[in-house]
Design an enzyme around this catalytic site. Structure first.
Site, PDB file in Angstrom:
ATOM      1  N   HIS A 190       4.479  11.504   3.716  1.00 27.48           N
ATOM      2  CA  HIS A 190       3.457  12.465   3.298  1.00 27.48           C
ATOM      3  C   HIS A 190       4.054  13.839   2.987  1.00 27.48           C
ATOM      4  O   HIS A 190       3.541  14.558   2.142  1.00 27.48           O
ATOM      5  CB  HIS A 190       2.360  12.595   4.360  1.00 27.48           C
ATOM      6  CG  HIS A 190       1.511  11.377   4.452  1.00 27.48           C
ATOM      7  ND1 HIS A 190       0.468  11.128   3.607  1.00 27.48           N
ATOM      8  CD2 HIS A 190       1.582  10.306   5.286  1.00 27.48           C
ATOM      9  CE1 HIS A 190      -0.082   9.978   3.911  1.00 27.48           C
ATOM     10  NE2 HIS A 190       0.569   9.446   4.927  1.00 27.48           N
ATOM     11  N   HIS A 245      -0.398   8.669  -3.481  1.00 32.02           N
ATOM     12  CA  HIS A 245       0.608   7.633  -3.301  1.00 32.02           C
ATOM     13  C   HIS A 245       0.056   6.245  -3.609  1.00 32.02           C
ATOM     14  O   HIS A 245       0.802   5.351  -4.004  1.00 32.02           O
ATOM     15  CB  HIS A 245       1.224   7.681  -1.891  1.00 32.02           C
ATOM     16  CG  HIS A 245       0.366   7.122  -0.813  1.00 32.02           C
ATOM     17  ND1 HIS A 245      -0.562   7.870  -0.137  1.00 32.02           N
ATOM     18  CD2 HIS A 245       0.303   5.872  -0.300  1.00 32.02           C
ATOM     19  CE1 HIS A 245      -1.159   7.107   0.759  1.00 32.02           C
ATOM     20  NE2 HIS A 245      -0.654   5.892   0.683  1.00 32.02           N
ATOM     21  N   GLU A 246      -1.250   6.049  -3.467  1.00 29.13           N
ATOM     22  CA  GLU A 246      -1.842   4.742  -3.764  1.00 29.13           C
ATOM     23  C   GLU A 246      -1.669   4.381  -5.239  1.00 29.13           C
ATOM     24  O   GLU A 246      -1.401   3.231  -5.573  1.00 29.13           O
ATOM     25  CB  GLU A 246      -3.328   4.726  -3.392  1.00 29.13           C
ATOM     26  CG  GLU A 246      -3.601   4.873  -1.913  1.00 29.13           C
ATOM     27  CD  GLU A 246      -3.738   6.322  -1.448  1.00 29.13           C
ATOM     28  OE1 GLU A 246      -4.110   6.516  -0.279  1.00 29.13           O
ATOM     29  OE2 GLU A 246      -3.481   7.244  -2.245  1.00 29.13           O
ATOM     30  N   HIS A 297       0.805  -1.225   0.000  1.00 24.04           N
ATOM     31  CA  HIS A 297       0.000   0.000   0.000  1.00 24.04           C
ATOM     32  C   HIS A 297       0.839   1.276   0.000  1.00 24.04           C
ATOM     33  O   HIS A 297       0.535   2.238  -0.695  1.00 24.04           O
ATOM     34  CB  HIS A 297      -0.951   0.022   1.207  1.00 24.04           C
ATOM     35  CG  HIS A 297      -1.638   1.332   1.377  1.00 24.04           C
ATOM     36  ND1 HIS A 297      -2.719   1.699   0.620  1.00 24.04           N
ATOM     37  CD2 HIS A 297      -1.366   2.376   2.192  1.00 24.04           C
ATOM     38  CE1 HIS A 297      -3.095   2.917   0.967  1.00 24.04           C
ATOM     39  NE2 HIS A 297      -2.292   3.353   1.924  1.00 24.04           N
ATOM     40  N   ASP A 298       1.899   1.309   0.745  1.00 24.86           N
ATOM     41  CA  ASP A 298       2.670   2.545   0.892  1.00 24.86           C
ATOM     42  C   ASP A 298       3.926   2.601   0.027  1.00 24.86           C
ATOM     43  O   ASP A 298       4.757   3.487   0.212  1.00 24.86           O
ATOM     44  CB  ASP A 298       3.039   2.760   2.364  1.00 24.86           C
ATOM     45  CG  ASP A 298       1.858   3.253   3.187  1.00 24.86           C
ATOM     46  OD1 ASP A 298       0.977   3.920   2.616  1.00 24.86           O
ATOM     47  OD2 ASP A 298       1.816   2.968   4.389  1.00 24.86           O
TER      48      ASP A 298
END
Length: 94
Positions: free
Chosen positions: A27, A43-44, A18-19
């Site tokens: 962030h 970012h996804e 995911h990250d």
């Protein structure tokens, strides 16, 4: 619950990937740097691109782990945060 071992593996992969789309400083990188070049960057979406790249550049076939193309769609939808109401295709609601 009708949860298969393939479902569990998909959730694990999505959680780990995911990250991936975060740059350095997480962030901060996304908000202060990338948004200056692409105000719609998420970012996804970067994570899905990196996931696909990792699979292709390393010749990883999800089928070798018992997963299908539909499972890959499910993984990518979870990374992106797509809900059933938004038209998830990787799994049925039940």
């Amino acid at each position: 619950l009708n949860i298969t071992k393939e479902d569990l593996l998909c959730v694990q992969i999505a959680g780990l990937c995911h990250d991936l789309g975060h740059g350095p400083f997480s962030h901060f990188w996304e908000q202060k740097f990338l948004k200056k070049f692409d105000k719609y960057y998420r970012h996804e979406e970067g994570s899905v691109k990196m996931f696909r790249y990792l699979l292709s550049s390393n010749n990883i076939r999800l089928a070798d782990f018992g997963l299908s193309d539909r499972d890959q769609t499910f993984i990518e939808e979870m990374i992106l945060g797509i809900s059933y109401e938004e038209g998830r295709k990787g799994r049925d609601r039940d």
